[in-house]
Design a protein around this motif. Structure first.
Motif, PDB file in Angstrom:
ATOM      1  N   GLU A  11       0.815  -1.220   0.000  1.00 61.31           N
ATOM      2  CA  GLU A  11       0.000   0.000   0.000  1.00 61.31           C
ATOM      3  C   GLU A  11       0.846   1.267   0.000  1.00 61.31           C
ATOM      4  O   GLU A  11       0.704   2.127  -0.838  1.00 61.31           O
ATOM      5  CB  GLU A  11      -0.935   0.015   1.214  1.00 61.31           C
ATOM      6  CG  GLU A  11      -2.040  -1.005   1.156  1.00 61.31           C
ATOM      7  CD  GLU A  11      -3.110  -0.650   0.130  1.00 61.31           C
ATOM      8  OE1 GLU A  11      -3.419   0.543  -0.013  1.00 61.31           O
ATOM      9  OE2 GLU A  11      -3.607  -1.582  -0.511  1.00 61.31           O
ATOM     10  N   CYS A  12       1.746   1.384   1.024  1.00 59.07           N
ATOM     11  CA  CYS A  12       2.502   2.633   1.170  1.00 59.07           C
ATOM     12  C   CYS A  12       3.929   2.536   0.630  1.00 59.07           C
ATOM     13  O   CYS A  12       4.593   3.552   0.479  1.00 59.07           O
ATOM     14  CB  CYS A  12       2.522   3.079   2.638  1.00 59.07           C
ATOM     15  SG  CYS A  12       3.369   1.946   3.750  1.00 59.07           S
ATOM     16  N   LYS A  59       6.587   1.417   2.058  1.00 58.86           N
ATOM     17  CA  LYS A  59       7.644   1.542   3.061  1.00 58.86           C
ATOM     18  C   LYS A  59       8.023   0.167   3.606  1.00 58.86           C
ATOM     19  O   LYS A  59       7.179  -0.724   3.691  1.00 58.86           O
ATOM     20  CB  LYS A  59       7.175   2.438   4.209  1.00 58.86           C
ATOM     21  CG  LYS A  59       6.924   3.865   3.796  1.00 58.86           C
ATOM     22  CD  LYS A  59       6.470   4.689   4.979  1.00 58.86           C
ATOM     23  CE  LYS A  59       6.194   6.124   4.558  1.00 58.86           C
ATOM     24  NZ  LYS A  59       5.682   6.931   5.660  1.00 58.86           N
ATOM     25  N   CYS A  70       0.833   2.278   7.595  1.00 58.47           N
ATOM     26  CA  CYS A  70      -0.529   2.480   7.080  1.00 58.47           C
ATOM     27  C   CYS A  70      -1.535   1.470   7.620  1.00 58.47           C
ATOM     28  O   CYS A  70      -2.702   1.524   7.256  1.00 58.47           O
ATOM     29  CB  CYS A  70      -0.521   2.457   5.555  1.00 58.47           C
ATOM     30  SG  CYS A  70      -0.126   0.841   4.851  1.00 58.47           S
TER      31      CYS A  70
END
Length: 113
Positions: free
Chosen positions: A80-81, A83, A97
């Motif tokens: 999703e993010c 990271k 997230c």
């Protein structure tokens, strides 16, 4: 999954709560001496200081345990993010997230959706 954040962050939260609780107990115990409650105040201060110190030692143990688990955790990139986040167990959440993650396709919510 019952965690609303990553497992490592949950353990760190419990360590922080134990630290703050231990400090609060020690401050409450100190009131027996500061307000001059005599012998009962000194006994109360001693009891609360010991319980607070035990809570502080328990928090140190929780932080140590979380650190040891964190060093052996699998680092993956969150879809999703993007990271890097640490994965403990079969399923965990992203540290940033809160997306549910898994390395096992059987437990992966994105593969089953």
């Amino acid at each position: 999954m019952k965690f609303k954040s990553s497992k490592v962050n949950e353990f760190r939260l419990w360590g922080l709560l134990l630290t703050m609780g231990g400090m609060l107990l020690m401050i409450i115990g100190l009131a027996g001496i500061v307000f001059g409650w005599g012998t009962a105040g000194k006994i109360m201060a001693g009891v609360f200081m010991v319980i607070g110190a035990i809570a502080m030692l328990a928090s140190m143990g929780v932080y140590f345990w979380a650190g040891m688990m964190s060093t052996s955790a699998t680092v993956i990139e969150c879809p999703e993010c993007g990271k890097p986040t640490k994965l403990l167990g079969k399923t965990d959440r992203c540290m940033f997230c809160k997306t549910i993650l898994s390395l096992d396709p059987k437990h992966d919510p994105q593969a089953n959706a």
